[in-house]
Design an enzyme around this catalytic site. Sequence first.
Site, PDB file in Angstrom:
ATOM      1  CE  LYS A 175      -3.932   2.011   2.497  1.00 50.34           C
ATOM      2  NZ  LYS A 175      -4.615   2.089   3.892  1.00 50.34           N
TER       3      LYS A 175
ATOM      4  CE1 TYR B 205       7.912   0.369  -5.275  1.00 51.49           C
ATOM      5  CE2 TYR B 205       5.772   0.136  -6.657  1.00 51.49           C
ATOM      6  CZ  TYR B 205       7.170   0.283  -6.593  1.00 51.49           C
ATOM      7  OH  TYR B 205       7.783   0.280  -7.716  1.00 51.49           O
TER       8      TYR B 205
ATOM      9  CE  LYS C 280      25.144 -24.064 -21.104  1.00 49.23           C
ATOM     10  NZ  LYS C 280      23.719 -23.870 -21.357  1.00 49.23           N
TER      11      LYS C 280
ATOM     12  CD  GLU D 196      20.744 -17.796 -20.456  1.00 48.79           C
ATOM     13  OE1 GLU D 196      20.282 -18.733 -20.983  1.00 48.79           O
ATOM     14  OE2 GLU D 196      21.786 -17.211 -20.482  1.00 48.79           O
TER      15      GLU D 196
ATOM     16  CB  CYS E 182     -17.777 -45.278 -14.205  1.00 48.74           C
ATOM     17  SG  CYS E 182     -16.152 -45.667 -13.011  1.00 48.74           S
TER      18      CYS E 182
ATOM     19  CB  CYS F 297     -18.784 -48.899 -11.140  1.00 52.53           C
ATOM     20  SG  CYS F 297     -18.957 -47.043 -11.456  1.00 52.53           S
TER      21      CYS F 297
ATOM     22  CB  CYS G  75     -17.699 -42.323 -11.171  1.00 54.88           C
ATOM     23  SG  CYS G  75     -18.415 -43.711 -10.791  1.00 54.88           S
TER      24      CYS G  75
END
Length: 664
Positions: free
Chosen positions: A33, A35, A122, A178, A407, A410, A423
Amino acid sequence: MEDKKLLIYELVEELNKLAYEYYVLDNPSVSDKDYDKKYDKLVELEKETGLVLPYSPTQRVGDVVLSKFDKYTHKGKLWSLGKAQSLKEVEDWHNKNVKAVNEYNLTHDDKLPPIKYIITKKFDGLTINCTYNEDGILVTAATRGTGEIGEEITAQAKTIKTIPLKIDNDAVIEVHGEAIMTKEAFEEYNKVAVVPLKNLRNGAAGALRNLNVKETARRNLSAFFYDIGYNEGTPFKTYGEMLKFIKDHGIPMDDYAMECSTIEEIEKEINYIEEIRNKLNYDIDGAVIAVDDMKTRELLGYTVKFPKWALAYKFEAQEATTKLLEVEWNVGRSGRVTPTAILEPVEIGGVTVKRATLNNMDDIERKGVKLGSTVFLRRSNDVIPEIMGVVEESLEGSKDIEAPTTCPYCGSEIVQEGVHYFCENTLSCKPQLVKSIVHFGSREAMNIAGFSEKTAEQLFEELEIKSISDLYRIKKEDLLKLNRFGEKKAQNLIDAIESSKECDLPSFIYALGIPNVGKKTSTDLCKKFKTLDNLKKAKFEELVSVEDIGDIVAQSVLDFFNDETILKSIDELLSLGVTPKFKEEEIKENIFNGKTVVVTGSLSSFSRNEIKEKLQSLGAKVAGSVSKKTDYVLVGKDPGSKYEKALQLNIKIISEEDFKNMIG
């Protein structure tokens, strides 16, 4: 007006300092807040005065869409690195360096120091080159390109919040680094992306090579810098000096940089980096070994392509492509039906992969995955790999993946809820019941010793154990009729089931399998409500008042205890003698009471669950990540990135031995 312009300079300096604390150190000194208030004031003053400093934080993200990428000639060449994929190659390279230094010292008075290296990670991203002028202002950022000529990406690089727009330096320098996409940023982006990214490297490269700067900003990139390729200031005598300069000037640099002199030390560090690879929040694909002394670098020189004084040790790839053969649909404890890809076997990181995760139909459609297509695979953290996307050229002749309507176990009708399929046959669907029973009897739940998934399946098939309460109706003579059940094993299981009746309430709540409620949440709920009856009657407002419980978890608890079938099942358990009780533990005053502790690495005397329970019994909060709110980091063998973060934030680090001494 002059006062307002002066205030702009002050605000820009202060906001850049606060951004460094927040994004690089992860240790903010003001609230979001505060900031935002300062930032808004700066925006207002810039509009009013027309003064916008080139290093103002307001210049990080623009709405600009560029028409093309301009070419940029690097002041210092960005070299490729020679590569090694075996320790023998590293040893041969090291021996050549030692020989060259020894031969030089035999014939010269200005002796070179014994060979010393600095090893760094790396990073697997996109190489960038940032130029700062004599006023310390970031004036250009560019891709590597050919090493001599790249493409200017200044506007895109400014969206990377960790890259400083101004540094305290009075000489022109080029800093090589990088640009990367963290795993966290990758996952967040893919949650809402129309076309999901296939991997972190492409995510970073695609962002920086996007003419729409707003899209670059959406990917929330980070960066690490590791080299100064051009310097009009005082020359560096060693690589260590150079890295210190980078860090001291607020340019983001990875904390890991280890000095080594022998092949044994190099091997040890390479092994360490490879061990922590999967624990990092970003991708690396190897280690870089570079000679420390700059005069020695001059002696060793260059080939046409790369310097002789540095070497990249490459790890095995964590990604691969292979063919998707079929999709298998599985049913979980909650009834959710999820797809698993069956693949043409492929090697990734030394492991043969035959199966991969496909989260749901929405995920399948977004990634464009089809039967018979070639897919991109990614494996991390030693878990089942995930399919990240499809090779477009392989789609010809492929077939759509269709969601099941019934399913696969079943035969019951499947219903769709959001992006997931379920299911609803909770009464006789084998996978649901078996997994629910296994969860109920697990160590963190009712702790029924010796109760495995194999045993649960056998009881389901041969004794028709179709509910949790049926467990408490099993008789010894029933078990003796089964395969693999002798007198001792049968008695042990009966005893374990019987002893589980006397249980603590948090374990019982966890055992019930409330959606979105883990062991910690179960414990937190019990501390608040004390009894099962109180929890069953809890209102939404009361539930969300419990620390770390939000709307989703609260609604899950409400829905669970409003289900008549579930309430009937709980009543059955109680009538069969299950007596969950909550014991209010009085926590004696100790150093960990009220503190936040993070555990990293493996401990010799505690499993991960045991150390977590021990810390919680001492009144500590066990957190999963390190932040400025962390009080202690308990470090075991082979710690991960949490250890590095703790060092960076100057958080108290304790060993397992320290911990034992502290609790007496």
